[in-house]
Scaffold this active site. Structure first.
Site, PDB file in Angstrom:
ATOM      1  N   GLY A 230     -11.190   8.493 -22.288  1.00  0.00           N
ATOM      2  CA  GLY A 230     -12.196   9.527 -21.650  1.00  0.00           C
ATOM      3  C   GLY A 230     -13.342   9.703 -22.410  1.00  0.00           C
TER       4      GLY A 230
ATOM      5  N   LYS B 171     -15.040  17.660 -27.527  1.00  0.00           N
ATOM      6  CA  LYS B 171     -15.654  16.842 -28.777  1.00  0.00           C
ATOM      7  C   LYS B 171     -17.253  16.739 -28.629  1.00  0.00           C
ATOM      8  CE  LYS B 171     -11.504  14.130 -29.749  1.00  0.00           C
ATOM      9  NZ  LYS B 171     -10.862  12.721 -29.880  1.00  0.00           N
TER      10      LYS B 171
ATOM     11  N   GLY C 227     -15.350  11.189 -26.890  1.00  0.00           N
ATOM     12  CA  GLY C 227     -14.376  10.279 -26.419  1.00  0.00           C
ATOM     13  C   GLY C 227     -12.922  10.626 -27.082  1.00  0.00           C
ATOM     14  N   ASP C 228     -11.949  10.132 -26.062  1.00  0.00           N
ATOM     15  CA  ASP C 228     -10.431  10.244 -26.530  1.00  0.00           C
ATOM     16  C   ASP C 228      -9.760   9.448 -25.731  1.00  0.00           C
ATOM     17  OD1 ASP C 228      -8.833  12.307 -27.999  1.00  0.00           O
ATOM     18  OD2 ASP C 228      -7.722  12.176 -26.256  1.00  0.00           O
ATOM     19  N   SER C 229      -8.453   9.256 -26.313  1.00  0.00           N
ATOM     20  CA  SER C 229      -7.775   8.030 -25.674  1.00  0.00           C
ATOM     21  C   SER C 229      -6.212   8.439 -25.761  1.00  0.00           C
ATOM     22  CB  SER C 229      -7.742   6.678 -26.465  1.00  0.00           C
ATOM     23  OG  SER C 229      -8.982   6.264 -26.273  1.00  0.00           O
TER      24      SER C 229
END
Length: 212
Positions: free
Chosen positions: A117, A59, A80-82
């Site tokens: 992340g 991203k 960011g990522d989850s």
């Protein structure tokens, strides 16, 4: 110092704003499923921590060439990522009501680990000067809901577009007994981790404060 958020997540935006930062939000337009599929085809299955880091990096890198009001990005880019790990399985966004309900029936009265992340690119001067990243985790312990509560929560639509089918800062808040770890990790962005990464790039955290 300007922070560019490679995300359209309202929760991440609200978290940064509460911390005194008004980021420039840019949609990264990343096909997350395709990124994961390509990586796993070449390297095998991903652990939750590696999955969120892969997507956070994808991203952030996707907006490197973007312009804002005709000007190149000059500052820091955050991706960011989850993902939610429960019962040994990684759960992303459920998207469909029946999936959200099934996940709640599984995690009801139990617990799981929410991984977030972070990938931070130093793009000062309109060019990539370096990047740092790290995943963080928080353990979420759930209250025991009756089925009527689960059905009502799913019907609200809130669980459909969030990792793990729950929020901690909205309608889902009363269903969370305890969070072990940085609470902001649960909304998809660990502020303490972000501060560490900002400092690794030799940027002072207070220099990002730009909200009155």
């Amino acid at each position: 110092m300007r922070l560019y958020l490679a995300s359209t997540s309202p929760a991440r935006l609200a978290t940064l704003r509460a911390a005194g930062i008004e980021p420039v939000a840019i949609s990264p337009g990343v096909d997350e499923a395709a990124v994961v599929e390509a990586h796993e085809a070449a390297n095998g299955p991903l652990e939750a921590s590696a999955l969120v880091q892969l997507l956070a990096q994808a991203k952030a890198e996707a907006v490197v060439g973007a312009t804002v009001d005709g000007e190149p990005i000059d500052g820091l880019i955050l991706g960011g990522d989850s993902a939610f790990l429960v019962g040994g399985r990684i759960h992303g966004k459920p998207h469909r009501p029946e999936v959200a309900k099934a996940r709640w029936l599984e995690q009801n009265g139990s617990h799981g680990d929410l991984w977030s992340g972070h990938w931070l690119i130093d793009h000062r001067g309109g060019r990539v000067n370096g990047a740092v990243g790290r995943a963080d985790v928080a353990t979420v312990r759930f209250a025991a809901l009756d089925e009527a509560e689960i059905d009502a929560y799913v019907a609200s639509g809130e669980p459909l577009l969030v990792a793990g089918a729950f929020t901690v800062d909205s309608l889902g808040g009363p269903f969370i007994r305890r969070v072990e770890g940085d609470p902001s990790t649960v909304v998809g962005l660990s502020l303490s981790t972000l501060r560490d990464l900002v400092r690794e790039l030799d940027v002072a955290w207070p220099s990002l404060w730009n909200r009155a």
